[in-house]
Enzyme design. Structure first.
Site, PDB file in Angstrom:
ATOM      1  N   SER A  15      -9.942 -20.380   2.285  1.00 31.12           N
ATOM      2  CA  SER A  15     -10.562 -19.166   2.851  1.00 31.12           C
ATOM      3  C   SER A  15     -11.056 -19.371   4.286  1.00 31.12           C
ATOM      4  CB  SER A  15     -11.739 -18.724   1.978  1.00 31.12           C
ATOM      5  OG  SER A  15     -12.383 -17.632   2.596  1.00 31.12           O
ATOM      6  N   SER A  17     -13.061 -17.105   5.558  1.00 34.81           N
ATOM      7  CA  SER A  17     -14.276 -16.276   5.657  1.00 34.81           C
ATOM      8  C   SER A  17     -15.502 -17.046   6.147  1.00 34.81           C
ATOM      9  CB  SER A  17     -14.562 -15.608   4.310  1.00 34.81           C
ATOM     10  OG  SER A  17     -13.543 -14.687   4.023  1.00 34.81           O
ATOM     11  N   LYS A  66     -11.404  -9.352  -7.648  1.00 36.21           N
ATOM     12  CA  LYS A  66     -11.796  -8.044  -7.093  1.00 36.21           C
ATOM     13  C   LYS A  66     -12.054  -6.998  -8.185  1.00 36.21           C
ATOM     14  CE  LYS A  66      -9.753  -8.710  -2.546  1.00 36.21           C
ATOM     15  NZ  LYS A  66      -8.897  -8.212  -1.476  1.00 36.21           N
ATOM     16  N   GLU A  78     -17.388   5.295  -2.209  1.00 29.75           N
ATOM     17  CA  GLU A  78     -16.190   6.111  -2.479  1.00 29.75           C
ATOM     18  C   GLU A  78     -14.914   5.287  -2.303  1.00 29.75           C
ATOM     19  OE1 GLU A  78     -15.375   9.297  -3.629  1.00 29.75           O
ATOM     20  OE2 GLU A  78     -17.464   9.008  -4.230  1.00 29.75           O
ATOM     21  N   ASN A  87     -14.375  -5.852  -2.694  1.00 26.71           N
ATOM     22  CA  ASN A  87     -14.300  -7.125  -1.957  1.00 26.71           C
ATOM     23  C   ASN A  87     -15.622  -7.475  -1.303  1.00 26.71           C
ATOM     24  OD1 ASN A  87     -14.436  -5.478   0.317  1.00 26.71           O
ATOM     25  ND2 ASN A  87     -12.925  -6.664   1.449  1.00 26.71           N
ATOM     26  N   ALA A 128       2.201  -1.457  -4.692  1.00 23.00           N
ATOM     27  CA  ALA A 128       1.296  -0.578  -5.441  1.00 23.00           C
ATOM     28  C   ALA A 128       0.265  -1.411  -6.189  1.00 23.00           C
ATOM     29  CB  ALA A 128       2.105   0.292  -6.409  1.00 23.00           C
ATOM     30  N   ASN A 151       7.602   1.132  -4.300  1.00 23.77           N
ATOM     31  CA  ASN A 151       7.288  -0.076  -5.068  1.00 23.77           C
ATOM     32  C   ASN A 151       8.463  -0.492  -5.929  1.00 23.77           C
ATOM     33  OD1 ASN A 151       5.318  -2.080  -5.696  1.00 23.77           O
ATOM     34  ND2 ASN A 151       5.147  -1.201  -7.741  1.00 23.77           N
ATOM     35  N   LYS A 156       4.541   2.682 -10.846  1.00 26.33           N
ATOM     36  CA  LYS A 156       3.220   2.395 -10.257  1.00 26.33           C
ATOM     37  C   LYS A 156       3.037   3.168  -8.949  1.00 26.33           C
ATOM     38  CE  LYS A 156       2.901  -2.408 -11.748  1.00 26.33           C
ATOM     39  NZ  LYS A 156       2.756  -3.768 -11.183  1.00 26.33           N
TER      40      LYS A 156
HETATM   41  P1  NDP Z   1      -0.879  -7.595  -6.277  1.00 30.54           P
HETATM   42  O1  NDP Z   1      -0.431  -8.750  -7.096  1.00 30.54           O
HETATM   43  O2  NDP Z   1      -1.957  -6.703  -6.799  1.00 30.54           O
HETATM   44  O3  NDP Z   1       0.395  -6.639  -5.988  1.00 30.54           O
HETATM   45  C1  NDP Z   1       1.595  -7.189  -5.567  1.00 30.54           C
HETATM   46  C2  NDP Z   1       2.562  -6.079  -5.134  1.00 30.54           C
HETATM   47  O4  NDP Z   1       3.674  -6.701  -4.510  1.00 30.54           O
HETATM   48  C3  NDP Z   1       3.099  -5.226  -6.277  1.00 30.54           C
HETATM   49  O5  NDP Z   1       3.256  -3.918  -5.819  1.00 30.54           O
HETATM   50  C4  NDP Z   1       4.459  -5.906  -6.559  1.00 30.54           C
HETATM   51  O6  NDP Z   1       5.414  -5.006  -7.109  1.00 30.54           O
HETATM   52  C5  NDP Z   1       4.890  -6.267  -5.162  1.00 30.54           C
HETATM   53  N1  NDP Z   1       5.853  -7.383  -5.087  1.00 30.54           N
HETATM   54  C6  NDP Z   1       5.637  -8.683  -5.361  1.00 30.54           C
HETATM   55  N2  NDP Z   1       6.741  -9.416  -5.111  1.00 30.54           N
HETATM   56  C7  NDP Z   1       7.691  -8.549  -4.653  1.00 30.54           C
HETATM   57  C8  NDP Z   1       9.042  -8.686  -4.213  1.00 30.54           C
HETATM   58  N3  NDP Z   1       9.630  -9.889  -4.185  1.00 30.54           N
HETATM   59  N4  NDP Z   1       9.705  -7.590  -3.803  1.00 30.54           N
HETATM   60  C9  NDP Z   1       9.094  -6.377  -3.809  1.00 30.54           C
HETATM   61  N5  NDP Z   1       7.821  -6.181  -4.218  1.00 30.54           N
HETATM   62  C10 NDP Z   1       7.119  -7.253  -4.629  1.00 30.54           C
HETATM   63  O7  NDP Z   1      -1.259  -8.214  -4.849  1.00 30.54           O
HETATM   64  P2  NDP Z   1      -2.284  -7.606  -3.785  1.00 30.54           P
HETATM   65  O8  NDP Z   1      -2.010  -6.149  -3.683  1.00 30.54           O
HETATM   66  O9  NDP Z   1      -3.662  -8.053  -4.091  1.00 30.54           O
HETATM   67  O10 NDP Z   1      -1.886  -8.379  -2.410  1.00 30.54           O
HETATM   68  C11 NDP Z   1      -0.694  -8.062  -1.690  1.00 30.54           C
HETATM   69  C12 NDP Z   1      -0.666  -8.853  -0.391  1.00 30.54           C
HETATM   70  O11 NDP Z   1      -1.678  -8.414   0.513  1.00 30.54           O
HETATM   71  C13 NDP Z   1      -0.887 -10.358  -0.549  1.00 30.54           C
HETATM   72  O12 NDP Z   1       0.074 -11.037   0.240  1.00 30.54           O
HETATM   73  C14 NDP Z   1      -2.279 -10.585   0.002  1.00 30.54           C
HETATM   74  O13 NDP Z   1      -2.430 -11.891   0.542  1.00 30.54           O
HETATM   75  C15 NDP Z   1      -2.345  -9.523   1.084  1.00 30.54           C
HETATM   76  N6  NDP Z   1      -3.716  -9.120   1.447  1.00 30.54           N
HETATM   77  C16 NDP Z   1      -4.129  -9.311   2.749  1.00 30.54           C
HETATM   78  C17 NDP Z   1      -5.385  -8.935   3.163  1.00 30.54           C
HETATM   79  C18 NDP Z   1      -5.813  -9.164   4.590  1.00 30.54           C
HETATM   80  O14 NDP Z   1      -7.014  -9.072   4.888  1.00 30.54           O
HETATM   81  N7  NDP Z   1      -4.907  -9.415   5.509  1.00 30.54           N
HETATM   82  C19 NDP Z   1      -6.358  -8.325   2.218  1.00 30.54           C
HETATM   83  C20 NDP Z   1      -5.820  -8.122   0.886  1.00 30.54           C
HETATM   84  C21 NDP Z   1      -4.550  -8.530   0.542  1.00 30.54           C
HETATM   85  P3  NDP Z   1       5.445  -4.702  -8.709  1.00 30.54           P
HETATM   86  O15 NDP Z   1       4.417  -3.670  -8.958  1.00 30.54           O
HETATM   87  O16 NDP Z   1       6.825  -4.223  -8.948  1.00 30.54           O
HETATM   88  O17 NDP Z   1       5.136  -6.021  -9.395  1.00 30.54           O
END
Ligand code: NDP
Length: 272
Positions: A15, A17, A66, A78, A87, A128, A151, A156
């Site tokens: 991290s 942070s 989270k 909200e 977060n 999503a 997605n 989703k």
């Molecule tokens: P989740 O596990 O909740 O969601 C993952 C998503 O990615 C789902 O929609 C999944 O689709 C999709 N996915 C995963 N692999 C593939 C692939 N190979 N091809 C297409 N779709 C794919 O993760 P989060 O939403 O928590 O995080 C997503 C990203 O955002 C991470 O990389 C995280 O590090 C980043 N992030 C960055 C932040 C920042 O401050 N910069 C803050 C928060 C997150 P499906 O539904 O089909 O499984």
């Protein structure tokens, strides 16, 4: 003793942070201590209880907690309600405020740091999961002309489009269904870049002047940003700016003082 804050996650060693908030505290002259807390995956509530009992004032929450933080909070903003994820926790006696600053961080990076005005633009959000849920309301609040959610698991995306329909023109799609579309902004909110993968995007999606934004950050271009560059997106951005801006927003929630994110972004880029 200085006020205590921490980021809680598992794993937590990576991290940034603590570094970001130490820089914010120095910049704003706020007396606080910010540490990293590793909690067992089934031990979120106990770890937070102990931190509060020791006088902790607030926490950032990262993977995989989270949703636990969303359930732990007694009061939700909200934007946290819409994200269904928290977060940022702020402890006020027996009350616990749960907030989600991820989307505000993204929007601030796009509009303020990158100078890209979202009003009237066409936006595609890929993914999503938790990150996508967190950014949708803040993006829609900037009044894009239309927002599409795509997605891998289309249901989703459909569920999210329905949930956010009251906040703007929102539609859902699978990746093949995007063929022929043009977007001013494409946000990669999937975790595909973590595995060096790319969602199956059709070509020619980027409108002239388009911004490609990957929530993931690291050294060099992510697969999505490399695709965007090859497909003539004009501006490429990774998620480092969002990371620092969401932290600045959390700092503001806790301290009522808004730090300048850009010097800290430069610090992190130079350290990488
Ligand atoms: P989740 O596990 O909740 O969601 C993952 C998503 O990615 C789902 O929609 C999944 O689709 C999709 N996915 C995963 N692999 C593939 C692939 N190979 N091809 C297409 N779709 C794919 O993760 P989060 O939403 O928590 O995080 C997503 C990203 O955002 C991470 O990389 C995280 O590090 C980043 N992030 C960055 C932040 C920042 O401050 N910069 C803050 C928060 C997150 P499906 O539904 O089909 O499984």
């Amino acid at each position: 003793m200085n006020d205590q804050y921490a980021v809680i996650g598992n794993p937590i060693g990576h991290s940034k942070s603590p570094l970001i908030h130490a820089a914010f505290a120095k910049q704003t002259g706020q007396a606080l201590v910010y540490s990293a807390l590793l909690a067992p995956v089934d031990g979120f509530a106990q770890a937070v209880d102990a931190f509060r009992a020791a006088g902790g004032r607030g926490m950032n929450v990262t993977i995989p907690f989270k949703l636990d933080a969303y359930r732990y909070a007694s009061d939700l903003t909200e934007r946290a309600k819409h994200a269904q994820a928290v977060n940022t926790l702020k402890f006020e006696g027996a009350r616990v405020l749960g907030d989600n600053t991820d989307g505000a961080g993204l929007v601030r990076d796009i509009e303020h740091n990158l100078g890209f005005n979202l009003a009237g633009k066409t936006v595609l959000v890929m993914g999503a999961g938790g990150a996508a849920r967190g950014v949708l309301l803040p993006l829609l609040a900037c009044k894009p002309s239309a927002l599409t959610i795509a997605n891998r698991t289309p249901q989703k995306a459909l569920d999210l489009a329905q949930r956010f329909a009251a906040h703007g023109t929102v539609r859902a799609s699978d990746y093949a269904g995007l063929a022929g579309d043009r977007y001013d902004l494409i946000v990669n909110a999937t975790s595909s870049s973590l595995n060096e993968q790319l969602p199956p995007l059709p070509p020619r999606l980027f409108a002239p002047g388009a911004l490609a934004y990957d929530l993931m950050y690291g050294k060099g271009l992510t697969p999505f940003l490399a695709f965007a560059e090859a497909n003539h997106a004009q501006i490429l951005a990774d998620g480092l700016g969002m990371l620092v801006e969401q932290a600045a927003e959390s700092f503001y929630v806790w301290r009522g003082v808004r730090p300048e994110a850009q010097p800290v972004m430069a610090l992190l880029r130079n350290a990488a």
